[in-house]
Design an enzyme around this catalytic site. Structure first.
Site, PDB file in Angstrom:
ATOM      1  N   ASP A 141      30.638  42.343  44.518  1.00 23.11           N
ATOM      2  CA  ASP A 141      31.063  41.154  45.275  1.00 23.11           C
ATOM      3  C   ASP A 141      29.847  40.380  45.769  1.00 23.11           C
ATOM      4  OD1 ASP A 141      33.686  41.911  45.012  1.00 23.11           O
ATOM      5  OD2 ASP A 141      33.739  43.013  46.912  1.00 23.11           O
ATOM      6  N   SER A 219      43.083  42.052  54.814  1.00 21.77           N
ATOM      7  CA  SER A 219      42.384  43.148  55.472  1.00 21.77           C
ATOM      8  C   SER A 219      41.153  42.618  56.204  1.00 21.77           C
ATOM      9  CB  SER A 219      42.046  44.239  54.463  1.00 21.77           C
ATOM     10  OG  SER A 219      41.190  43.733  53.482  1.00 21.77           O
ATOM     11  N   ARG A 220      40.549  43.508  56.997  1.00 20.79           N
ATOM     12  CA  ARG A 220      39.442  43.048  57.854  1.00 20.79           C
ATOM     13  C   ARG A 220      38.119  43.162  57.102  1.00 20.79           C
ATOM     14  NH1 ARG A 220      36.868  45.322  63.046  1.00 20.79           N
ATOM     15  NH2 ARG A 220      36.310  43.429  64.169  1.00 20.79           N
ATOM     16  N   THR A 221      38.035  42.416  55.979  1.00 20.35           N
ATOM     17  CA  THR A 221      36.801  42.454  55.198  1.00 20.35           C
ATOM     18  C   THR A 221      35.693  41.659  55.884  1.00 20.35           C
ATOM     19  OG1 THR A 221      37.824  40.721  53.867  1.00 20.35           O
ATOM     20  CG2 THR A 221      37.750  42.917  52.894  1.00 20.35           C
ATOM     21  N   LEU A 266      51.812  36.817  47.636  1.00 19.30           N
ATOM     22  CA  LEU A 266      51.253  35.452  47.687  1.00 19.30           C
ATOM     23  C   LEU A 266      52.364  34.399  47.688  1.00 19.30           C
ATOM     24  CD1 LEU A 266      48.245  36.171  45.359  1.00 19.30           C
ATOM     25  CD2 LEU A 266      48.061  35.193  47.663  1.00 19.30           C
ATOM     26  N   ARG A 286      41.599  34.562  47.725  1.00 16.29           N
ATOM     27  CA  ARG A 286      42.798  33.952  48.307  1.00 16.29           C
ATOM     28  C   ARG A 286      42.825  32.414  48.201  1.00 16.29           C
ATOM     29  NH1 ARG A 286      41.983  36.492  52.181  1.00 16.29           N
ATOM     30  NH2 ARG A 286      43.748  37.832  52.635  1.00 16.29           N
TER      31      ARG A 286
HETATM   32  N1  UDP Z   1      46.711  39.677  49.788  1.00 18.79           N
HETATM   33  C1  UDP Z   1      48.051  39.406  49.637  1.00 18.79           C
HETATM   34  N2  UDP Z   1      48.928  39.927  50.522  1.00 18.79           N
HETATM   35  C2  UDP Z   1      48.546  40.732  51.532  1.00 18.79           C
HETATM   36  C3  UDP Z   1      47.180  41.027  51.680  1.00 18.79           C
HETATM   37  C4  UDP Z   1      46.278  40.476  50.792  1.00 18.79           C
HETATM   38  O1  UDP Z   1      48.451  38.692  48.726  1.00 18.79           O
HETATM   39  O2  UDP Z   1      49.414  41.171  52.287  1.00 18.79           O
HETATM   40  C5  UDP Z   1      45.740  39.129  48.817  1.00 18.79           C
HETATM   41  C6  UDP Z   1      44.827  38.092  49.448  1.00 18.79           C
HETATM   42  O3  UDP Z   1      45.363  36.802  49.354  1.00 18.79           O
HETATM   43  C7  UDP Z   1      43.573  38.240  48.645  1.00 18.79           C
HETATM   44  C8  UDP Z   1      43.561  39.691  48.222  1.00 18.79           C
HETATM   45  O4  UDP Z   1      44.883  40.162  48.406  1.00 18.79           O
HETATM   46  O5  UDP Z   1      43.622  37.421  47.484  1.00 18.79           O
HETATM   47  C9  UDP Z   1      42.612  40.554  49.018  1.00 18.79           C
HETATM   48  O6  UDP Z   1      42.773  40.260  50.387  1.00 18.79           O
HETATM   49  P1  UDP Z   1      41.921  40.944  51.517  1.00 18.79           P
HETATM   50  O7  UDP Z   1      42.143  40.215  52.780  1.00 18.79           O
HETATM   51  O8  UDP Z   1      42.193  42.399  51.543  1.00 18.79           O
HETATM   52  O9  UDP Z   1      40.416  40.799  51.031  1.00 18.79           O
HETATM   53  P2  UDP Z   1      39.535  39.510  50.751  1.00 18.79           P
HETATM   54  O10 UDP Z   1      39.261  39.569  49.280  1.00 18.79           O
HETATM   55  O11 UDP Z   1      40.274  38.303  51.168  1.00 18.79           O
HETATM   56  O12 UDP Z   1      38.318  39.744  51.543  1.00 18.79           O
END
Ligand code: UDP
Length: 395
Positions: A141, A219-221, A266, A286
């Site tokens: 990433d 999630s709390r990334t 989504l 997202r």
């Molecule tokens: N996501 C989703 N539904 C959820 C949680 C996450 O569709 O309930 C999707 C979110 O839109 C993103 C991906 O999963 O495209 C990963 O989300 P996350 O927040 O875990 O990590 P990010 O990549 O945004 O840091």
């Protein structure tokens, strides 16, 4: 700027409260109370919105051409050319690929096999149009070549900030290898399929059916998401924002001291009018999905880029916020958007149109093609196959 204001607004002095555009047909009702409801930030928002209309009103571009400046900018540091030694120093930072005589070869070992498959797919779709070339693709990433700590090396990464020399490529997850959730156990991918599904959803969940609520699930990334989550806990009437588990989840600390929430597909994001995007480890996948709901996208922080981000203009296609903005600032923006429904819808429609028209799967492939054609012009050597590489050509 004032000429662009809806006529009911009249002229507005700096910091003077103004009437709502939603009241535009009721000039006489623009009462003192309503004036009071408008804070200084509302005026700022209106000014930013009008300025964006002025600046970008004639903005037009088509498909991958909307992002050509990004290719130019990313390749500019390499204008002296890329020699064999540079590439050799780059190899440890990613996976080596060669495209030769219309075939695609890559290093056998790939730390994230489905991410590699995602990229294999795109290189295979464009291979006939690419002169013989060699490149190194980072599948982590995080970008690799920090301008302050590293020498100039041509690594391809999906996301970066201005601090990095990495060359941005359209992420694997447009096809395969995106984050795996319980909802999407094979990992988010197939942008073309999501594109169709979300466009259908946007037709069902039209603006007036959507809830007047902010929405975020993830999630709390990054802790940059915390302000909105906390606002949601105190003001559920304004925003629904919750943390979910990801693979790194250990305890409720990782979901800001509350149990993880259920994931939301989504498609269900389309039920809400104001959809928030934040960076994660790097840019979040997202962002692109949110636009196709025809809801207004609020993008928090402008540090992390993907190749298409700069084609979208703040206050024209989406609403920008700063990563350090307080809960109060989130609140005032949400109140503004609820009040100024027409402005919110207008921005939502423009954001949708931009992604719908200019980020189709074909546009993603075209960007890959143009990027590699321009990159290959900089190579000062003829790539040669070696026996460590496997042939990943598909028809
Ligand atoms: N996501 C989703 N539904 C959820 C949680 C996450 O569709 O309930 C999707 C979110 O839109 C993103 C991906 O999963 O495209 C990963 O989300 P996350 O927040 O875990 O990590 P990010 O990549 O945004 O840091």
């Amino acid at each position: 700027l004032l000429n662009l204001m809806p006529s009911s607004m009249g002229s507005v002095a700096e910091n003077e409260p103004m009437c709502s555009t939603s009241q535009s047909t009721m000039e006489s009702d623009c009462s003192a109370n309503l004036h009071q409801a408008y804070t200084e930030s509302s005026n700022e928002y209106i000014r930013a919105y009008l300025k964006a209309k002025n600046d970008y009103g004639n903005y037009s571009c088509s498909g991958y051409k909307c992002y050509l400046d990004v290719i130019k900018q990313d390749l500019k540091p390499f204008s002296q050319g890329i020699d064999k030694k540079m590439i050799e120093l780059t190899i440890p930072k990613g996976v080596k690929y060669i495209i030769m005589d219309g075939r695609v070869y890559r290093e056998k070992d790939c730390l994230f096999p489905s991410r590699c498959e995602g990229v294999d797919y795109f290189l295979n779709s464009i291979k006939e149009h690419i002169p013989n070339t060699q490149l190194v693709i980072n599948f982590h990433d995080w970008p690799q070549v920090n301008k302050h700590f590293n020498q100039l090396l041509p690594v391809f990464s999906f996301s970066k900030t201005d601090e990095f020399f990495d060359i941005m490529y359209p992420a694997w997850s447009f096809w395969k290898g995106g984050p795996a959730l319980s909802l999407y156990p094979k990992g988010i991918g197939r942008w073309d399929e999501f594109y169709e599904k979300l466009v259908q959803k946007s037709k069902i969940w039209t603006w007036n059916k959507k809830k007047n609520l902010g929405f975020f699930i993830g999630s709390r990334t990054s802790s940059e998401r915390d302000h909105l989550i906390l606002l949601s806990r105190g003001h559920p009437e304004l925003v629904e924002a919750k943390y979910t588990k990801n693979q790194a989840w250990k305890s409720i600390k990782d979901t800001l001291n509350e149990p993880p929430s259920k994931e939301v597909p989504l498609e269900e994001h389309c039920h809400y009018k104001y959809l928030f995007n934040f960076r994660g480890v790097a840019a979040s996948f997202r962002f692109k999905f949110l636009f196709l709901c025809k809801s207004v996208v609020v993008n928090v922080g402008n540090e992390w880029d993907e190749f298409f981000y700069r084609g979208l203009k703040p206050w024209y296609h989406y609403i920008p916020m700063n990563k350090d903005d307080s809960q109060e600032q989130y609140k005032s923006l949400l109140l503004f958007l609820i009040q100024e429904d027409e402005i919110a819808q207008e921005i939502a429609n423009r954001g949708f149109d931009f992604i719908f028209n200019n980020l189709k799967m074909q546009d993603v492939k075209d960007y890959w093609k143009e990027l590699l054609v321009q990159y290959t012009k900089l190579l000062k050597f003829k790539p040669k196959l070696d026996k460590d590489l496997v042939d990943v050509t598909t028809p």
